[in-house]
Design an enzyme around this catalytic site. Structure first.
Site, PDB file in Angstrom:
ATOM      1  N   LYS A  80       0.561  -1.331   0.412  1.00 56.79           N
ATOM      2  CA  LYS A  80      -0.330   0.318  -0.178  1.00 56.79           C
ATOM      3  C   LYS A  80       0.813   0.252   0.084  1.00 56.79           C
ATOM      4  O   LYS A  80       1.705   1.257   0.505  1.00 56.79           O
ATOM      5  CB  LYS A  80      -0.802   0.201   1.215  1.00 56.79           C
ATOM      6  CG  LYS A  80      -1.663   0.965   1.490  1.00 56.79           C
ATOM      7  CD  LYS A  80      -2.339   0.787   2.346  1.00 56.79           C
ATOM      8  CE  LYS A  80      -3.237   2.585   2.652  1.00 56.79           C
ATOM      9  NZ  LYS A  80      -4.731   2.164   3.805  1.00 56.79           N
ATOM     10  N   SER A 150      -9.798   1.621   2.702  1.00 60.79           N
ATOM     11  CA  SER A 150      -8.986   2.893   1.631  1.00 60.79           C
ATOM     12  C   SER A 150      -8.257   1.907   1.157  1.00 60.79           C
ATOM     13  O   SER A 150      -7.089   1.556   0.603  1.00 60.79           O
ATOM     14  CB  SER A 150      -7.914   3.703   2.988  1.00 60.79           C
ATOM     15  OG  SER A 150      -7.471   3.443   3.965  1.00 60.79           O
ATOM     16  N   SER A 174      -9.708  -0.144   7.274  1.00 61.92           N
ATOM     17  CA  SER A 174      -9.062  -0.619   6.173  1.00 61.92           C
ATOM     18  C   SER A 174      -8.386  -1.583   5.070  1.00 61.92           C
ATOM     19  O   SER A 174      -8.268  -1.425   4.050  1.00 61.92           O
ATOM     20  CB  SER A 174      -8.177   1.052   5.819  1.00 61.92           C
ATOM     21  OG  SER A 174      -9.296   2.084   5.946  1.00 61.92           O
TER      22      SER A 174
END
Lengths: 466, 310
Positions: A80, A150, A174
């Site tokens: 990420k 997210s 997330s």
């Protein structure tokens, strides 16, 4: 050689690499090929690591000499884009060029590299991990739908089998939300279990680092490498690290399961509810005891996490506020960062007090139970053009619904895992959530693995991964 | 006869003894038809196919010493169509009672609790009543005007009247034979939100004025000078008015105290976006948490534990 290599979990890939039946170079090459072919529509990758193939060749050379360092040696893993990396810039989803982040490996990335993993590249996320949709990334089960967020790039990339594992971060859900919406495994370990230094902060006391994988056993392998102290993270724990894979296959007879019937089942899609009840029947049939419980103080949970997350995020972004960088943020993120100012000091501390109430009620439940089981998300992936949904006859904003079942475990810091537990009427994945006492990841993973092994939902491949 | 499809609360403040009714509906000027309050006796709201005489009979019954259930039953006994009526009431001791006739349009229902009765008909769903009762019960530390307003807002947020919205009212009687507050929004697209706005202005411009008015059994007297001075100003220049800059030299709360340095339009946008968040956070303010230590543990050893990052 590339016979459905992409469909294999790390446990099997590692076995083949150890047996010299598979090279990291071929495996990384296959990942890069799939990304080139499929990610144009998915938009999960921000940037590929130019040194990935070199790193794979180095891994192969070392494995040929001295054998693999461990099961992650030579395995491609994507990150990420809020974890800093030495070889790639970190953008944390923002377009503001004036904001830059150190070109050095974050703690978790350094641990993966030390274990021999090949860092494939950086994955898309909602700006500064605010929000739960991750535009422009799409869901491989239906390109008209969101992957969740997210860590949406992480969910989409693993679900589409672009790479066998990814790192995500989880402040209100997330990791688990995109795992749920994309039909993969998302593990949020106990707060402090995985060091966070080098991750762009969002809300210090809620932020967790963890992996997204195809299987529970792969999540255990990842956690084994990631867990442990981090000198740069004051919240990281020195608690001993268990062997997370050793006990996965032990029977779960006698395991005590608690089901929190308020909050987690208040408004849940019918297909989701049916799948979760089916999972509970599985645990009962395995000889687990199932007990319905309630956590009444969760009715104040939303106010508590709002106050903590908003105030913390605004404190972190204060420099961007004073220097005007927020003008370049996405409109929704800018609103959130600016309105966090309106949370007063006493409100913040009252939120922390409420957090203590919720922690106490959860602890009382876990004094008489080993795991808490329920849905991970009250709904399956929604269309990119949907802002509200009707769940069980009640209108709710998709953003409010999406984190309703995940944020309780950010407030309490308990380990929680999301894993597939079926498919809805639109063939979209449904997700089960299992939580446990602090640092009891081993028993949580065991329960999750036993369920997974008996159902094998993870083997179903999304239409946009063929 | 008008059918007033409505959601409402009749309530009594246990601390001040104030009696009040708040009501919203999809007909104009609901405040002129539903609430009936008598000082020291009780508060009644009469709705659905509305019969105002029932409210008067209930208040007469309470005044003659009947308890709320008895007064309600006695009044309904005088009506040839009790099935069409909906009534909610509290007496001055805070005992609630309510009636929903079988002929009221669905969803219809009521609930009574300590100090209140909430009721409604032609509602978006049964959640409306639950949300209202929860809002009232969850705000015990607040004054009655705020509790009634929150109850109405909770009903509105839960769907309210399924035909839409048109009017709302908030009426409170304290110790005098005239109302302490009597606010109406008679025709508006968002009557409950508008009532909240009117209430905010009334608290600053009207409540101080009413507090200075002649009292039963006391000297009539004159208003205090500062209240007179305020009322001599144009409404927009009074506290809470659109031109109110606050006292000279006083800080701008949002800008100087909170540190929200935005253009006025942007501030308004952020406040609107923050409103639903604040509604959740504000509920925390109503909890008694004095004995709870937050799970924030200060660790003075942290800087000594840190080792160079490798």
């Amino acid at each position: 050689m590339t016979d459905a290599l992409w469909q294999l979990p790390i446990t099997e890939l590692a076995r083949r690499i150890a047996a010299r039946a598979l090279s990291s170079t071929d495996l990384v090459g296959a990942s890069l090929d799939r990304i080139a072919r499929l990610d144009g529509a998915l938009n999960s990758v921000v940037r590929l690591s130019p040194g990935a193939l070199d790193a794979a060749r180095e891994a192969d050379a070392e494995i040929a000499r001295t054998g693999p360092r461990g099961p992650l040696h030579g395995i491609p893993i994507a990150i990420k884009d809020n974890y800093t990396t030495a070889d790639l810039p970190t953008r944390a989803g923002t377009a503001v060029e004036a904001l830059t982040f150190p070109m050095e490996d974050s703690h978790a990335v350094a641990r993966l590299r030390a274990a021999g993993a090949v860092i494939l590249g950086k994955l898309r996320m909602h700006e500064f991990a605010w929000g739960m949709v991750t535009p422009p990334t799409r869901n491989p089960w239906d390109l008209a739908r969101v992957p969740g967020g997210s860590s949406g790039g992480s969910g989409a990339a693993v679900a589409a089998r672009l790479c066998p594992a990814a790192l995500g971060s989880d402040t209100g859900g997330s990791i688990r939300i995109p795992a749920a919406l994309c039909g993969v495994v998302g593990l949020k370990p106990t707060y402090g279990r995985v060091g966070r230094s080098g991750i762009v902060p969002h809300s210090w006391s809620l932020d967790h680092a963890g992996p997204l994988t195809l299987t529970v056993a792969d999540a255990a392998l990842m956690l084994q490498v990631l867990a442990g102290p981090d000198a740069g993270d004051p919240a990281s724990s020195a608690a001993p690290v268990d062997d997370y894979t050793a006990w996965l296959d032990r029977p779960i007879r006698g395991l005590r399961v608690a089901v929190i019937r308020n909050h987690f089942f208040d408004a849940v899609d019918d297909d989701v509810a049916a799948a979760v009840e089916g999972a509970l029947r599985f645990f009962a049939a395995q000889g687990c005891t199932i007990r319905d419980v309630a956590v009444p103080s969760l009715r104040h949970g939303l106010g508590a996490i709002y106050a903590i997350e908003l105030a913390s995020s605004t404190a972190y972004h204060d420099r961007s506020l004073t220097q005007g960088h927020v003008a370049g943020f996405a409109a929704d993120v800018r609103d959130l960062v600016e309105m966090g100012r309106l949370v007063t000091g006493p409100d913040y501390l009252r939120a922390e007090q409420v957090r203590a109430l919720i922690m106490d009620e959860m602890a009382a439940i876990l004094a008489e139970a080993d795991v808490i089981i329920g849905p991970a998300s009250p709904l399956t992936a929604w269309r990119t053009d949907e802002t509200t949904v009707s769940i069980a006859g009640r209108a709710e904003s998709v953003l409010a619904a999406s984190w309703r079942l995940t944020y309780p475990f950010n407030l309490t810091g308990l380990p929680a895992i999301a894993l597939p537990c079926g498919f809805d009427r639109r063939s979209l994945p449904i997700s089960l959530q299992i939580a446990a006492r602090p640092f009891a990841e081993a028993v949580m993973l065991r329960a999750a693995h036993q369920y997974e092994r008996a159902h094998d939902w993870w083997r179903r491949v999304p239409p946009h991964a063929g | 006869m008008i059918e007033l499809n409505t959601f409402s609360i009749a309530a009594c403040c246990p601390r001040t003894g104030q009696l009040g009714v708040a009501v919203a509906s999809a007909v104009p000027a609901v405040g002129g038809l539903c609430p009936y309050i008598r000082v020291g006796i009780g508060a009644v709201t009469t709705q659905s196919w509305v019969n105002p005489y029932l409210a008067a009979r209930i208040l007469d019954g309470l005044a003659s010493g009947q308890d709320p259930e008895a007064a309600l039953a006695a009044a309904l006994a005088t009506d040839d169509r009790p099935d069409l009526r909906q009534l909610g009431l509290v007496d001055a001791r805070g005992t609630g009672a309510a009636w929903t006739g079988t002929g009221c349009t669905r969803a219809a229902g009521h609930r009574t609790g300590a100090g209140y009765a909430v009721q409604g008909n032609m509602l978006a769903g049964p959640d409306v009543i639950d949300a209202m009762a929860q809002a009232f019960e969850g705000s015990a530390a607040r004054d009655l005007d705020e509790r009634l307003m929150r109850t109405l807002e909770a009903g509105d947020a839960a769907g309210g009247d399924r035909r839409g919205k048109q009017s709302a009212a908030l009426k409170i009687v304290a110790s005098e034979d005239y109302p302490f507050l009597d606010l109406r929004v008679d025709e508006h697209a968002e009557p409950v939100a508008e009532l909240r706005r009117v209430l905010a202005i009334a608290r600053r411009q009207l409540v101080p004025f009413v507090a200075g008015m002649p009292r039963k059994g006391g000297p009539a007297g004159a208003l205090p000078d500062d209240i007179v001075a305020m009322l001599l100003k144009a409404p927009a220049e009074r506290p809470g008015g659109s031109l109110d800059g606050g006292p000279v030299g006083a800080p701008d709360l949002l800008r100087d105290v909170i540190g929200l340095r935005q253009e006025p339009g942007r501030t308004a946008h952020l406040l609107a976006r923050f409103a639903p968040v604040l509604a959740e956070i504000a509920r925390l303010r109503d909890l008694d948490l004095a004995d709870i230590h937050p799970p924030i543990v200060f660790d003075p050893t942290l800087p000594y534990r840190r080792v160079p990052h490798d």
